[in-house]
Design a protein around this motif. Sequence first.
Motif, short mmCIF file in Angstrom:
data_model
loop_
_atom_site.label_atom_id
_atom_site.label_comp_id
_atom_site.label_asym_id
_atom_site.label_seq_id
_atom_site.Cartn_x
_atom_site.Cartn_y
_atom_site.Cartn_z
N UNK A 124 -40.59 30.50 -16.37
CA UNK A 124 -41.07 31.87 -16.53
C UNK A 124 -41.66 32.47 -15.26
N UNK A 125 -41.77 31.66 -14.19
CA UNK A 125 -42.31 32.20 -12.94
C UNK A 125 -41.41 33.31 -12.39
N UNK A 126 -40.11 33.15 -12.58
CA UNK A 126 -39.13 34.14 -12.10
C UNK A 126 -38.19 34.48 -13.26
N UNK A 127 -38.58 35.41 -14.12
CA UNK A 127 -37.75 35.73 -15.28
C UNK A 127 -36.50 36.52 -14.90
N UNK A 128 -35.63 36.73 -15.89
CA UNK A 128 -34.43 37.54 -15.70
C UNK A 128 -34.79 38.85 -15.01
N UNK A 129 -33.97 39.29 -14.03
CA UNK A 129 -32.65 38.78 -13.67
C UNK A 129 -32.62 37.87 -12.45
N UNK A 130 -33.70 37.13 -12.18
CA UNK A 130 -33.75 36.33 -10.95
C UNK A 130 -32.59 35.34 -10.86
N UNK A 131 -32.38 34.54 -11.91
CA UNK A 131 -31.30 33.55 -11.88
C UNK A 131 -29.94 34.22 -11.73
N UNK A 132 -29.72 35.31 -12.45
CA UNK A 132 -28.47 36.05 -12.36
C UNK A 132 -28.26 36.57 -10.94
N UNK A 133 -29.28 37.20 -10.38
CA UNK A 133 -29.16 37.75 -9.01
C UNK A 133 -28.89 36.64 -8.00
N UNK A 134 -29.56 35.49 -8.16
CA UNK A 134 -29.36 34.38 -7.23
C UNK A 134 -27.93 33.86 -7.28
N UNK A 135 -27.36 33.77 -8.48
CA UNK A 135 -26.00 33.26 -8.59
C UNK A 135 -24.97 34.28 -8.10
N UNK A 136 -25.24 35.56 -8.27
CA UNK A 136 -24.37 36.58 -7.67
C UNK A 136 -24.39 36.44 -6.15
N UNK A 137 -25.58 36.26 -5.58
CA UNK A 137 -25.69 36.10 -4.13
C UNK A 137 -24.99 34.83 -3.66
N UNK A 138 -25.11 33.74 -4.42
CA UNK A 138 -24.44 32.49 -4.06
C UNK A 138 -22.93 32.67 -4.10
N UNK A 139 -22.43 33.37 -5.11
CA UNK A 139 -20.99 33.61 -5.21
C UNK A 139 -20.49 34.43 -4.03
#
Length: 308
Positions: A124-139
């Motif tokens: 919960x330290x970094x809620x949505x959309x943090x994980x989504x944004x990180x994976x978009x950046x990784x892609x």
Amino acid sequence: MLSDNDLAFYAAVGPKMAALQANLFHDTTMAENAQRYRAMIESLDEFKHSPESPSVHALHEGVQITPEITADIAIPHGKGPFPVILHVHGNAFIGGDPASFRRTTLDFAHAGFVTVMPDYRLAPEHPFPAAFDDMIAAAEWLAQGIGEYRGDPGRMLITGNSSGAGLAFAVVRALREYTGHHAFRAVAGFDGHYDRAAEPKSWLQNAYLGAQVEKLLADPRVSPNVGLERHMLPPCLLTTGAGDFACPNTLDFAQTLTKTGVRYELHVFEGARHDAMRYPHLDVSRRILDTFFSFAREVLNTPAETEK
């Protein structure tokens, strides 16, 4: 059918897993919930590794792929360039990291794929959309950066397990729908969660989605089956275990893919439980991975001889 080896493993480990999970949904404060969940998955990790690690050419840990996140990158034996797998790890967006998913990274690379396992930010330290944004950046990083690690940016596939499977589908859908980015030739999900609104309500959803949880459950970045159209996804692979609590979610998503005309394969492994592909002690784990590698080689035009 499960082998005698698999039945014996589940008989021995099952009670231990059940004991660890017994109080998972006992709601206290969010911080206490997250701490308890992370302790549980750390305890389960002991069953998801083996003394003998698959052999690879190199493992680069903590590679800075964006200003916000790092990733582990494993390179197969051989000269390359190799096809590429970007894997989104599971654990409800609350736990897990590349170290805890090391066996998956090595399994994929041993089979002939440069494998990238990002360490995306956790709730919960970094809620949505943090994980989504990180994976978009990784892609997006892959197109420019993966060549340095013997990867072929023209032959890439994105995968995920459990919660990471839903995120993998959401990422490839968003890239195609909003940016026209078609880098990934295929997407694969192991024991995935593709419609969060169809699942029992719990603090896990609140931890990831925050105050707007009810609204976000129907957001395609969270539930990639919402409003899905044929052009939004490349060829897909879905695997699940008949004994997996998330199996109905996978089967419902397969119906959505059928209705929209998306090309896909569905494999249901009898008796297998959640995350079976991560337990190297299981014979069914090898069957799941072999199914995935066969699919990946077909869609990426990768000859089987790349495996060493």
